[in-house]
Design a protein around this motif. Structure first.
Motif, short mmCIF file in Angstrom:
data_model
loop_
_atom_site.label_atom_id
_atom_site.label_comp_id
_atom_site.label_asym_id
_atom_site.label_seq_id
_atom_site.Cartn_x
_atom_site.Cartn_y
_atom_site.Cartn_z
N LEU A 78 -6.58 -11.63 -10.19
CA LEU A 78 -5.18 -11.48 -9.80
C LEU A 78 -5.02 -10.55 -8.61
O LEU A 78 -3.90 -10.26 -8.19
CB LEU A 78 -4.36 -10.96 -10.98
N GLY A 79 -6.14 -10.08 -8.06
CA GLY A 79 -6.10 -9.15 -6.93
C GLY A 79 -6.90 -7.90 -7.26
O GLY A 79 -7.37 -7.71 -8.37
N ASN A 80 -7.02 -7.03 -6.26
CA ASN A 80 -7.80 -5.80 -6.42
C ASN A 80 -7.07 -4.62 -5.82
O ASN A 80 -6.30 -4.77 -4.86
CB ASN A 80 -9.16 -5.94 -5.72
N PHE A 81 -7.34 -3.44 -6.36
CA PHE A 81 -6.83 -2.19 -5.81
C PHE A 81 -7.97 -1.48 -5.10
O PHE A 81 -9.11 -1.48 -5.57
CB PHE A 81 -6.29 -1.28 -6.91
N PHE A 82 -7.66 -0.86 -3.96
CA PHE A 82 -8.63 -0.08 -3.21
C PHE A 82 -8.04 1.29 -2.92
O PHE A 82 -6.91 1.40 -2.45
CB PHE A 82 -9.00 -0.78 -1.90
N LEU A 83 -8.81 2.33 -3.19
CA LEU A 83 -8.41 3.70 -2.90
C LEU A 83 -9.35 4.23 -1.83
O LEU A 83 -10.56 4.27 -2.01
CB LEU A 83 -8.50 4.56 -4.16
N THR A 84 -8.79 4.62 -0.68
CA THR A 84 -9.60 5.11 0.43
C THR A 84 -9.04 6.43 0.93
O THR A 84 -7.89 6.76 0.68
CB THR A 84 -9.63 4.10 1.59
N GLY A 85 -9.87 7.17 1.66
CA GLY A 85 -9.44 8.40 2.30
C GLY A 85 -10.04 9.63 1.66
O GLY A 85 -10.73 9.57 0.64
N PRO A 123 -6.67 16.52 0.09
CA PRO A 123 -6.30 17.19 -1.17
C PRO A 123 -5.85 16.16 -2.20
O PRO A 123 -5.73 14.98 -1.92
CB PRO A 123 -5.15 18.11 -0.75
N ILE A 124 -5.59 16.62 -3.37
CA ILE A 124 -5.18 15.73 -4.46
C ILE A 124 -3.80 15.15 -4.16
O ILE A 124 -2.87 15.87 -3.80
CB ILE A 124 -5.14 16.50 -5.80
N ALA A 125 -3.69 13.84 -4.28
CA ALA A 125 -2.41 13.15 -4.11
C ALA A 125 -1.97 12.65 -5.48
O ALA A 125 -2.71 11.92 -6.14
CB ALA A 125 -2.55 11.99 -3.14
N SER A 145 0.84 -1.20 0.00
CA SER A 145 0.00 0.00 0.00
C SER A 145 0.87 1.24 0.00
O SER A 145 2.04 1.21 0.40
CB SER A 145 -0.94 0.01 1.20
N CYS A 146 0.30 2.35 -0.47
CA CYS A 146 0.96 3.65 -0.46
C CYS A 146 0.00 4.66 0.16
O CYS A 146 -1.20 4.66 -0.15
CB CYS A 146 1.32 4.11 -1.87
N THR A 147 0.54 5.53 1.03
CA THR A 147 -0.28 6.54 1.70
C THR A 147 0.34 7.90 1.47
O THR A 147 1.55 8.07 1.60
CB THR A 147 -0.37 6.25 3.20
N GLY A 148 -0.51 8.86 1.13
CA GLY A 148 -0.04 10.23 0.94
C GLY A 148 -1.19 11.16 0.64
O GLY A 148 -2.16 10.76 -0.02
N LEU A 173 -3.70 3.94 -1.24
CA LEU A 173 -3.90 3.04 -2.36
C LEU A 173 -3.36 1.69 -1.92
O LEU A 173 -2.16 1.56 -1.63
CB LEU A 173 -3.17 3.52 -3.62
N ALA A 174 -4.23 0.69 -1.83
CA ALA A 174 -3.83 -0.63 -1.33
C ALA A 174 -4.11 -1.70 -2.38
O ALA A 174 -5.11 -1.63 -3.10
CB ALA A 174 -4.57 -0.95 -0.05
N PHE A 175 -3.22 -2.68 -2.44
CA PHE A 175 -3.40 -3.84 -3.30
C PHE A 175 -3.77 -5.02 -2.43
O PHE A 175 -3.07 -5.35 -1.47
CB PHE A 175 -2.12 -4.15 -4.08
#
Length: 115
Positions: free
Chosen positions: A78-85, A88-90, A50-53, A58-60
């Motif tokens: 093959l997996g999923n991506f999740f965007l949370t939060g 401001p624009i990252a 995952s990446c946070t900013g 953004l998590a896989f």
């Protein structure tokens, strides 16, 4: 006679293909994802990377021991991506953050290959 022989040979070959039963094997695999690049300092490694900013994450979510029978035109998880939060624009500039997907097949075991 020559045409008759070709027609007979063609019919015999077509019968061989029709008589052969179709089959598929289960495919078992797991996936893992990693983020890399200059902007990856905000990322955590692991199969579920995952990446946070900027208030966003953004998590896989990897596929864990999936058992699937492949079919023509079908889909494979093959997996999923999740965007949370919220926030401001990252953004990450092009070429600054990369995602690598690893697919680890456990069944069937016969055969070798590389990508």
């Amino acid at each position: 006679m020559r045409i008759g022989t070709r027609v007979f040979a063609g019919a015999l070959l077509a019968t061989a293909f029709v008589a052969a039963p179709a089959s598929a094997q289960n495919v078992s695999y797991t996936t893992a994802g990693t983020f890399s690049g200059p902007a990856s300092s905000f990322c955590t490694p692991g199969p579920a990377a995952s990446c946070t900013g900027g208030g966003f994450t953004l998590a896989f979510d990897p596929a864990v021991q999936a058992n699937q029978v492949p079919n023509v035109g079908g889909t494979v998880n093959l997996g999923n991506f999740f965007l949370t939060g919220t926030g401001p624009i990252a953004t990450a500039a092009p070429g600054q953050l990369f995602f690598t997907l690893a697919i680890n097949q456990s069944l069937p075991t016969a055969g070798t290959g590389s990508t």
